[in-house]
Each structure stands twice: as C-alpha cells, then as structure tokens.
Scaffold this motif. Structure first.
Motif, PDB file in Angstrom:
ATOM      1  N   PRO A  89       0.809  -1.148  -0.084  1.00  0.00           N
ATOM      2  CA  PRO A  89      -0.183   0.069   0.015  1.00  0.00           C
ATOM      3  C   PRO A  89       1.037   1.307   0.147  1.00  0.00           C
ATOM      4  N   LYS A  90       0.092   2.435  -0.482  1.00  0.00           N
ATOM      5  CA  LYS A  90       0.857   3.654  -0.810  1.00  0.00           C
ATOM      6  C   LYS A  90       1.278   4.322   0.469  1.00  0.00           C
ATOM      7  N   VAL A  91       2.172   5.043   0.856  1.00  0.00           N
ATOM      8  CA  VAL A  91       2.023   5.991   2.058  1.00  0.00           C
ATOM      9  C   VAL A  91       1.008   7.035   2.094  1.00  0.00           C
ATOM     10  N   LYS A  92       0.177   7.002   3.303  1.00  0.00           N
ATOM     11  CA  LYS A  92      -0.804   7.982   3.336  1.00  0.00           C
ATOM     12  C   LYS A  92      -0.502   9.190   3.393  1.00  0.00           C
ATOM     13  N   VAL A  93      -1.424  10.395   2.782  1.00  0.00           N
ATOM     14  CA  VAL A  93      -0.962  11.699   2.663  1.00  0.00           C
ATOM     15  C   VAL A  93      -1.578  12.228   4.063  1.00  0.00           C
TER      16      VAL A  93
END
Length: 114
Positions: A89-93
């Motif tokens: 999963p991508k890093v959360k903003v």
C-alpha cells in the motif's frame, strides 16, 4: 379394443417448462449473469501471456480477455523487488489542519442574491 391400442401409441406429453426453479423472462439477463453450468458453444477470447504477447483462442465461457499471471521466479532480483514494492500500500497523505485561508465570501454574494 381398437381404442385401447390407439391410446397406447400416443406418447405422453410432459411440460418441461414448469420443472425449472429459475424464472426466465425478458429481465433475466439484465439483472445477473446467465445461470448456466455448461455453455453450448465456444467463444473467441484474447489470452495475454505474462511477457505481453497475445493469442486468440476459443474458450468455453463468454470472456473477452484472460490475463495470465507473471512468474516471479523468472525475473531478476531488481525487477522482483520493484514488483513486490508496487503491491504494497502507498504511504498515506498527511492533511495539515493549519492552512492559511484567504477566501472571501463577499465576492460570491451576487450568486445567491435575487
């Protein structure tokens, strides 16, 4: 005796429509997929191999495209690491709460005044 012999020659008429438990009408195909367990004909399908090459085949289910999975054991270590990183999963903003706002509500008053 003649009437008895003609009665035996007439085949019994059976109603096969009432034996099915699925209600088949004009709205059946629009609501869900066709509830068949076996399909009677073969359908043209495009198969995409893991290297990107394509093959046109005849498949027993109505599908447009079948994409074969990639074999990770054939990749180099760098390509394998890159593909595994893409699955994570991508890093959360992080949204900052203190934002300077210069919005002027008065400049939009002409839109809701009559």
């Amino acid at each position: 005796m003649c009437a008895l012999s003609t009665h035996l020659l007439v085949p019994a008429v059976r109603n096969f429509c009432t034996t099915s438990s699925i209600s088949i009408n004009c709205h059946r195909s629009t609501i869900a997929r066709i509830g068949r367990t076996t399909y009677t004909c073969m359908y043209p399908t495009l198969v995409i191999n893991s290297d990107g090459s394509t093959i046109n085949i005849r498949y027993h289910e109505p599908r447009k495209i079948i994409k074969l999975p990639l074999d990770l054991s054939t990749l180099t270590e760098a390509e394998r690491r890159q593909r595994l990183e893409a699955r994570k999963p991508k890093v959360k903003v992080v949204i900052e709460e203190d934002i300077e706002d210069d919005f002027d509500l008065g400049s939009y008053e002409h839109l809701w005044k009559k």
